[in-house]
Design a protein around this motif. Structure first.
Motif, PDB file in Angstrom:
ATOM      1  N   ASN A   1       2.827  18.175 -23.257  1.00 29.23           N
ATOM      2  CA  ASN A   1       3.386  18.523 -24.559  1.00 29.23           C
ATOM      3  C   ASN A   1       2.657  19.710 -25.183  1.00 29.23           C
ATOM      4  N   PHE A   2       1.339  19.626 -25.267  1.00 29.60           N
ATOM      5  CA  PHE A   2       0.526  20.614 -25.977  1.00 29.60           C
ATOM      6  C   PHE A   2       0.119  21.803 -25.119  1.00 29.60           C
ATOM      7  N   GLY A   3       0.054  21.618 -23.796  1.00 25.67           N
ATOM      8  CA  GLY A   3      -0.545  22.637 -22.941  1.00 25.67           C
ATOM      9  C   GLY A   3       0.423  23.681 -22.416  1.00 25.67           C
ATOM     10  N   HIS A   4       1.545  23.879 -23.082  1.00 23.77           N
ATOM     11  CA  HIS A   4       2.607  24.761 -22.589  1.00 23.77           C
ATOM     12  C   HIS A   4       2.610  26.079 -23.359  1.00 23.77           C
ATOM     13  N   ASP A   5       2.831  27.168 -22.652  1.00 22.29           N
ATOM     14  CA  ASP A   5       2.979  28.483 -23.264  1.00 22.29           C
ATOM     15  C   ASP A   5       4.348  29.022 -22.857  1.00 22.29           C
ATOM     16  N   GLU A   6       5.325  28.951 -23.774  1.00 20.32           N
ATOM     17  CA  GLU A   6       6.688  29.336 -23.399  1.00 20.32           C
ATOM     18  C   GLU A   6       6.845  30.831 -23.206  1.00 20.32           C
ATOM     19  N   TRP A   7       6.073  31.640 -23.913  1.00 19.17           N
ATOM     20  CA  TRP A   7       6.149  33.084 -23.672  1.00 19.17           C
ATOM     21  C   TRP A   7       5.742  33.378 -22.238  1.00 19.17           C
ATOM     22  N   GLN A   8       4.647  32.798 -21.809  1.00 16.30           N
ATOM     23  CA  GLN A   8       4.168  33.019 -20.446  1.00 16.30           C
ATOM     24  C   GLN A   8       5.150  32.438 -19.429  1.00 16.30           C
ATOM     25  N   ASN A   9       5.656  31.229 -19.694  1.00 17.85           N
ATOM     26  CA  ASN A   9       6.583  30.591 -18.772  1.00 17.85           C
ATOM     27  C   ASN A   9       7.861  31.403 -18.612  1.00 17.85           C
ATOM     28  N   SER A  10       8.466  31.821 -19.727  1.00 21.50           N
ATOM     29  CA  SER A  10       9.717  32.577 -19.646  1.00 21.50           C
ATOM     30  C   SER A  10       9.499  33.946 -19.010  1.00 21.50           C
ATOM     31  N   THR A  11       8.342  34.565 -19.294  1.00 22.90           N
ATOM     32  CA  THR A  11       8.030  35.855 -18.669  1.00 22.90           C
ATOM     33  C   THR A  11       7.970  35.710 -17.149  1.00 22.90           C
ATOM     34  N   GLU A  12       7.323  34.650 -16.693  1.00 17.75           N
ATOM     35  CA  GLU A  12       7.219  34.414 -15.248  1.00 17.75           C
ATOM     36  C   GLU A  12       8.585  34.094 -14.641  1.00 17.75           C
ATOM     37  N   GLN A  13       9.356  33.259 -15.328  1.00 17.50           N
ATOM     38  CA  GLN A  13      10.686  32.899 -14.824  1.00 17.50           C
ATOM     39  C   GLN A  13      11.595  34.127 -14.754  1.00 17.50           C
ATOM     40  N   LEU A  14      11.506  35.008 -15.733  1.00 24.02           N
ATOM     41  CA  LEU A  14      12.310  36.228 -15.711  1.00 24.02           C
ATOM     42  C   LEU A  14      11.886  37.127 -14.557  1.00 24.02           C
ATOM     43  N   ARG A  15      10.593  37.239 -14.341  1.00 25.62           N
ATOM     44  CA  ARG A  15      10.099  38.063 -13.240  1.00 25.62           C
ATOM     45  C   ARG A  15      10.620  37.529 -11.900  1.00 25.62           C
ATOM     46  N   ASN A  16      10.565  36.223 -11.713  1.00 30.99           N
ATOM     47  CA  ASN A  16      11.058  35.622 -10.464  1.00 30.99           C
ATOM     48  C   ASN A  16      12.559  35.820 -10.312  1.00 30.99           C
ATOM     49  N   TRP A  17      13.272  35.673 -11.424  1.00 31.47           N
ATOM     50  CA  TRP A  17      14.743  35.839 -11.407  1.00 31.47           C
ATOM     51  C   TRP A  17      15.120  37.265 -11.039  1.00 31.47           C
ATOM     52  N   GLU A  18      14.445  38.232 -11.658  1.00 33.25           N
ATOM     53  CA  GLU A  18      14.746  39.631 -11.361  1.00 33.25           C
ATOM     54  C   GLU A  18      14.362  39.986  -9.930  1.00 33.25           C
ATOM     55  N   SER A  19      13.258  39.421  -9.448  1.00 32.17           N
ATOM     56  CA  SER A  19      12.835  39.680  -8.066  1.00 32.17           C
ATOM     57  C   SER A  19      13.830  39.115  -7.071  1.00 32.17           C
ATOM     58  N   SER A  20      14.347  37.925  -7.336  1.00 37.97           N
ATOM     59  CA  SER A  20      15.315  37.309  -6.408  1.00 37.97           C
ATOM     60  C   SER A  20      16.592  38.114  -6.339  1.00 37.97           C
ATOM     61  N   ARG A  21      16.966  38.749  -7.453  1.00 37.22           N
ATOM     62  CA  ARG A  21      18.214  39.534  -7.488  1.00 37.22           C
ATOM     63  C   ARG A  21      18.071  40.838  -6.715  1.00 37.22           C
ATOM     64  N   THR A  22      16.862  41.393  -6.673  1.00 32.23           N
ATOM     65  CA  THR A  22      16.671  42.665  -5.953  1.00 32.23           C
ATOM     66  C   THR A  22      16.745  42.461  -4.452  1.00 32.23           C
ATOM     67  N   HIS A  23      16.630  41.178  -4.018  1.00 33.05           N
ATOM     68  CA  HIS A  23      16.659  40.909  -2.568  1.00 33.05           C
ATOM     69  C   HIS A  23      18.000  40.349  -2.108  1.00 33.05           C
ATOM     70  N   ILE A  24      18.969  40.301  -3.034  1.00 33.58           N
ATOM     71  CA  ILE A  24      20.299  39.800  -2.642  1.00 33.58           C
ATOM     72  C   ILE A  24      21.051  40.862  -1.854  1.00 33.58           C
TER      73      ILE A  24
END
Length: 415
Positions: A392-415
């Motif tokens: 509950n307390f140990g989450h950083d959504e800015w960091q999480n969403s930044t990482e998820q966006l990076r992974n999402w964009e990376s996966s699209r460049t390899h399609i």
């Protein structure tokens, strides 16, 4: 991408509460143009206290908002009692604070709301301030064109519409159909008592001898939660109980007023010190809140419309995370919409937003139900509270969403 293509998005936020204003702050920081459409005259939050848990505290600081500057005080301890005043459990929060990067603090909702509003709308030399339009009730939304229609017939077109309009959301039906909140069966009396007034009463002064302590008294099907805010000068109380005993109205959660006699009757079997505390309450400030719940909606987004906070996942107050999770939603949305994307990219990025946020928001929503269960309900003993607190307390959504966006964009460049 060249500077000539870095057109800011036009963001329309329906609702000027904490979640909507946090979205305005976060989207403004990305360089987008933001308009907030608030149905009330003042765009001001209801007067109550608010938990700013470490996960939300970190997000505020990321945008230069320091809770201590608007009177939020740290939680130093939690003391739990049975209804007769016998000590049940005691936790020294100060000793465990180092587990998380930010403190758990308690503030006043209006102070947080005003600070967010100031940061969203104040003039600076970097980004255009958000525009707050009060008395602007949205009655219709077109998710395809990102257009809203106000009660007076005004049409406003943007690139993205964010439904931050709370538990009784107007925007929700355009995403999830006719799914509405329902009464949970519990209501809460809400009231403030000045610290000095409690300290001056011999029967209650021991309750405020230590700063920053949250105290909870448990009956089987009711409880009283009290904690300080405004730099420990004001004590906020929430008395959660079966709705049938106070006949709380549902509407959008808030009733008008309620008599002090009703409060005393509902808690007549609690410790004498509670009766003494209740007698200190100014009857004109006593409010009642019907606690609303809602079935899980299948989607949070459609076209260029996205929901956040209670519009998507109303959260019971038993974890003190309603505002925090709305702020997480707001930051996630903004992170996933950096300056330079085109309006045509918005729908697929909104799908990513739901993918990023759905599991966490609904897990906290469900645990809030569990922690609010009656003591004789087996489900109330099914939770590993330490394990969940870390989640509950140990989450950083800015960091999480930044990482998820990076992974999402990376996966699209390899399609």
């Amino acid at each position: 991408m060249g500077p000539t293509t870095m057109r800011p998005l036009e963001i329309l936020i329906v609702g000027g509460g904490i979640g909507g204003l946090m979205a305005a702050v976060a989207f403004r920081s990305q360089g987008h143009n933001v308009t907030i459409l608030e149905k009330t005259e003042l765009g001001q939050e209801t007067g109550a206290a608010v938990h700013i848990c470490p996960n939300a505290h970190g997000l505020l600081r990321r945008y230069g908002i320091l809770p201590e500057e608007f009177g939020a005080n740290p939680v130093n301890g939690v003391a739990e009692y049975f209804h007769d005043g016998t000590l049940r459990n005691e936790i020294n929060i100060a000793k465990t604070a180092s587990m998380f990067p930010h403190l758990w603090v308690l503030g006043h909702r209006i102070a947080l709301h005003d600070k967010l509003k100031d940061v969203a709308t104040s003039v600076d030399d970097i980004n255009r301030p958000a525009v707050l339009k009060t008395c602007s009730r949205v009655v219709e939304v077109d998710p395809v064109t990102a257009t809203v229609i106000l009660e007076d017939g005004t049409n406003i077109k943007g690139d993205l519409v964010i439904g931050a309009d709370g538990v009784s959301s107007v925007t929700r039906k355009y995403v999830a159909g006719d799914i509405k909140p329902f009464a949970s069966g519990k209501s809460a009396f809400r009231f403030f008592v000045p610290h000095d007034r409690i300290r001056a009463c011999p029967e209650t002064r021991h309750l405020v001898e230590q700063d920053g302590v949250m105290r909870i008294w448990f009956g089987n099907d009711r409880r009283l939660v009290m904690y300080p805010c405004n730099n420990n000068t004001t004590i906020n109380c929430a008395a959660i109980h079966p709705s049938s005993e106070s006949a709380a109205k549902v509407d959008d959660g808030w009733g008008s007023g309620v008599s002090k006699d009703t409060l005393l009757a509902v808690y007549k079997n609690f410790a004498p010190e509670m009766m003494s505390l209740f007698k200190l309450v100014d009857p004109s400030t006593l409010q009642i809140w019907s606690l609303l719940d809602m079935d899980r909606i299948p989607r949070w987004t459609t076209g260029r419309l996205a929901l956040l906070g209670d519009a998507a996942h109303p959260t019971l107050p038993n974890q003190g995370q309603g505002a925090g999770i709305a702020m997480e939603d707001a930051v996630s949305l903004a992170v996933l919409m950096p300056l330079g994307i085109s309006p045509n990219e918005i729908p697929e990025r909104l799908e990513l937003y739901q993918e990023v946020r759905d599991e966490r928001a609904h897990r906290i929503q469900e645990v809030s139900r569990v922690t609010g269960a009656d003591l004789d309900d087996p489900i109330s003993k099914s939770l590993n509270m330490f394990e969940f607190t870390v989640y509950n307390f140990g989450h950083d959504e800015w960091q999480n969403s930044t990482e998820q966006l990076r992974n999402w964009e990376s996966s699209r460049t390899h399609i």
